[in-house]
Design a protein around this motif. Structure first.
Motif, PDB file in Angstrom:
ATOM      1  N   GLU A   1       0.945  -1.034   0.033  1.00 39.89           N
ATOM      2  CA  GLU A   1       0.020  -0.036  -0.023  1.00 39.89           C
ATOM      3  C   GLU A   1       0.778   1.372   0.015  1.00 39.89           C
ATOM      4  OE1 GLU A   1      -3.234   2.569   0.138  1.00 39.89           O
ATOM      5  OE2 GLU A   1      -3.042   0.340  -0.452  1.00 39.89           O
ATOM      6  N   LEU A   2       1.902   1.192   0.751  1.00 43.92           N
ATOM      7  CA  LEU A   2       2.862   2.588   0.759  1.00 43.92           C
ATOM      8  C   LEU A   2       3.314   2.648  -0.562  1.00 43.92           C
ATOM      9  CD1 LEU A   2       6.116   1.502   0.488  1.00 43.92           C
ATOM     10  CD2 LEU A   2       5.714   0.657   2.621  1.00 43.92           C
ATOM     11  N   THR A   3       3.585   1.934  -1.700  1.00 44.17           N
ATOM     12  CA  THR A   3       4.088   2.197  -2.764  1.00 44.17           C
ATOM     13  C   THR A   3       2.907   2.860  -3.683  1.00 44.17           C
ATOM     14  OG1 THR A   3       5.567   0.288  -2.906  1.00 44.17           O
ATOM     15  CG2 THR A   3       5.000   1.306  -4.978  1.00 44.17           C
ATOM     16  N   ARG A   4       1.644   2.131  -3.455  1.00 50.56           N
ATOM     17  CA  ARG A   4       0.488   2.933  -4.215  1.00 50.56           C
ATOM     18  C   ARG A   4       0.367   4.498  -3.778  1.00 50.56           C
ATOM     19  NH1 ARG A   4      -1.055  -2.610  -3.492  1.00 50.56           N
ATOM     20  NH2 ARG A   4      -2.185  -2.209  -1.901  1.00 50.56           N
ATOM     21  N   GLN A   5       0.355   4.542  -2.434  1.00 47.56           N
ATOM     22  CA  GLN A   5       0.322   6.064  -1.994  1.00 47.56           C
ATOM     23  C   GLN A   5       1.363   6.987  -2.261  1.00 47.56           C
ATOM     24  OE1 GLN A   5       0.787   5.206   2.566  1.00 47.56           O
ATOM     25  NE2 GLN A   5      -1.575   4.503   2.385  1.00 47.56           N
ATOM     26  N   ARG A   6       2.554   6.548  -2.565  1.00 49.84           N
ATOM     27  CA  ARG A   6       3.839   7.269  -3.243  1.00 49.84           C
ATOM     28  C   ARG A   6       3.355   7.805  -4.455  1.00 49.84           C
ATOM     29  NH1 ARG A   6       9.295   4.560  -0.222  1.00 49.84           N
ATOM     30  NH2 ARG A   6       8.436   4.776   1.910  1.00 49.84           N
ATOM     31  N   THR A   7       3.028   6.694  -5.124  1.00 51.86           N
ATOM     32  CA  THR A   7       2.494   6.974  -6.325  1.00 51.86           C
ATOM     33  C   THR A   7       1.591   7.942  -6.685  1.00 51.86           C
ATOM     34  OG1 THR A   7       3.479   4.784  -7.525  1.00 51.86           O
ATOM     35  CG2 THR A   7       1.881   5.857  -8.821  1.00 51.86           C
ATOM     36  N   GLN A   8       0.583   7.815  -5.749  1.00 55.14           N
ATOM     37  CA  GLN A   8      -0.710   8.690  -5.818  1.00 55.14           C
ATOM     38  C   GLN A   8      -0.419   9.960  -5.586  1.00 55.14           C
ATOM     39  OE1 GLN A   8      -4.046   7.849  -6.834  1.00 55.14           O
ATOM     40  NE2 GLN A   8      -3.696   9.882  -7.018  1.00 55.14           N
ATOM     41  N   GLY A   9       0.431  10.418  -4.524  1.00 57.83           N
ATOM     42  CA  GLY A   9       1.022  11.761  -4.237  1.00 57.83           C
ATOM     43  C   GLY A   9       1.896  12.281  -5.237  1.00 57.83           C
ATOM     44  N   PHE A  10       2.617  11.426  -5.815  1.00 55.83           N
ATOM     45  CA  PHE A  10       3.290  12.036  -7.055  1.00 55.83           C
ATOM     46  C   PHE A  10       2.543  12.466  -8.089  1.00 55.83           C
ATOM     47  CE2 PHE A  10       6.267  11.208 -10.782  1.00 55.83           C
ATOM     48  CZ  PHE A  10       7.199  12.000 -10.328  1.00 55.83           C
ATOM     49  N   ASP A  11       1.540  11.643  -8.496  1.00 47.72           N
ATOM     50  CA  ASP A  11       0.648  12.083  -9.744  1.00 47.72           C
ATOM     51  C   ASP A  11      -0.270  13.146  -9.366  1.00 47.72           C
ATOM     52  OD1 ASP A  11       1.523   9.842 -11.032  1.00 47.72           O
ATOM     53  OD2 ASP A  11      -0.129   8.619 -10.666  1.00 47.72           O
ATOM     54  N   ASP A  12      -0.807  13.556  -8.103  1.00 50.70           N
ATOM     55  CA  ASP A  12      -1.607  14.387  -7.669  1.00 50.70           C
ATOM     56  C   ASP A  12      -0.694  15.599  -7.735  1.00 50.70           C
ATOM     57  OD1 ASP A  12      -3.748  12.944  -7.195  1.00 50.70           O
ATOM     58  OD2 ASP A  12      -3.496  12.780  -5.109  1.00 50.70           O
TER      59      ASP A  12
END
Length: 344
Positions: free
Chosen positions: A188-199
């Motif tokens: 989940e932490l990887t998905r969160q890092r990607t989501q923050g980057f994309d946002d």
């Protein structure tokens, strides 16, 4: 069944990111609405002896090794703290057994960084029901009843701050391209890092993310996945790598390919990367912290819980239920401030 909460009350916690060298100062004795004095803040002066049990996963990664080091060094600062530390294991059954041993030893407080938060929730509940407050470090248990306080990093914030740093650096570029070297996609932490980057990148219409590869937080995977990105993308302007350990491999691939047209932002905050940032002689220009000092903060917090004292800062008589550390961006301008906490 709701586990009994620890009877120790009157705790104040004043900062989310105490470093290993932080000095906790006393607070003034303000009168409450009921006319009672607020409890004294925890400080460096010896107090009631506290035995803290510390259980984490196997230190098979630079950041995890730094977590253990931060916990040990912070405990050594206090003559009134005894640290019972387990060997560490990525096997959930083995880590559960280690924590149960600490419970049976009747430690005063537990600090736990679970190999798998969901799998270890029940043993957290067991400790709380036994009257042992649990400080849950980083990987969160499935139930808030399994811990008194959670202390950890901000994975979404890592991605967000990495994206904004890159966005500001490329603000004047037309049709800028960025690529992302992520970590394990099943976390989940990887998905969160990607989501923050994309946002974050949504704020910069001139920037487009053209490729993403998921690695495995290892040097070998970083090298192989970065080589694939370089082969697929003949030119881009920035790279965000989620993890400085896998970044060792990524940098090898970059050097082998003879590429230097882009800037690279790392993740976590290794000393090696910070020294590269300071030297300013490679593509590495920044890293976004995921501070291992959270372990030192957890020890301070556990000591406060064990002694029934507070930490100066907030007016509340209880520590927060959760404390999220800030993901600072380390650049050439501020790297000297952060070098002392860079991990090897």
């Amino acid at each position: 069944m709701t586990p009994p909460l620890p009877s120790r009350r009157g705790l104040l916690f004043g900062t989310a990111a105490l470093s290993a060298g932080a000095v906790l100062t006393g607070c003034t004795s303000n009168e409450s609405n009921e006319g009672k004095k607020a409890p004294a803040a925890v400080d460096d002066k010896p107090g009631k002896p506290v035995t803290i049990g510390f259980a984490g996963p196997q230190a098979d990664h630079g950041w995890l090794n730094a977590i253990n080091g931060q916990a040990k060094s912070q405990a050594e600062r206090y003559s009134d703290v005894t640290l019972e530390i387990t060997e560490g294991s990525n096997d959930t059954a083995q880590q559960i057994g280690q924590i149960e041993t600490l419970i049976n030893k009747k430690v005063d407080v537990l600090v736990v960084l679970p190999a798998d938060g969901k799998a270890l929730t029940q043993v957290g509940l067991k400790a709380m029901r036994a009257g042992i407050p649990v400080v849950n470090l980083d990987r969160v248990f499935d139930s808030q009843q399994a811990y008194r306080c959670w202390v950890g990093g901000d994975n979404y914030g890592m991605g967000l701050n990495a994206g904004h740093y890159i966005g500001e650096r490329l603000k004047g570029e037309k049709n800028a391209k960025v690529v992302e070297l992520a970590g394990l996609d099943n976390l989940e932490l990887t998905r969160q890092r990607t989501q923050g980057f994309d946002d974050a990148l949504k704020n910069y219409p001139n920037i487009r993310k053209v490729a993403r590869q998921a690695a495995e937080f290892t040097v070998e995977s970083g090298q192989s996945k970065m080589a694939q990105l370089l082969q697929a993308q003949p030119r881009f302007d920035a790279l965000w790598n989620h993890d400085d350990d896998q970044g060792v491999g990524a940098e090898r691939a970059i050097k082998q390919a003879g590429r230097d047209e882009f800037l690279m932002v790392g993740g976590a905050g290794s000393r090696r990367v910070m020294e590269a940032i300071r030297a300013d002689d490679s593509v590495v220009k920044a890293t976004v912290l995921y501070p291992p000092t959270m372990a030192a903060s957890a020890i301070d917090l556990a000591r406060a819980l064990g002694q029934g004292k507070g930490v100066a800062g907030l007016a509340e008589l209880e520590i927060p239920a959760s404390i999220t550390l800030y993901s600072a961006v380390v650049t050439k301008d501020n790297v000297d401030d952060y070098l002392p906490i860079g991990f090897t």
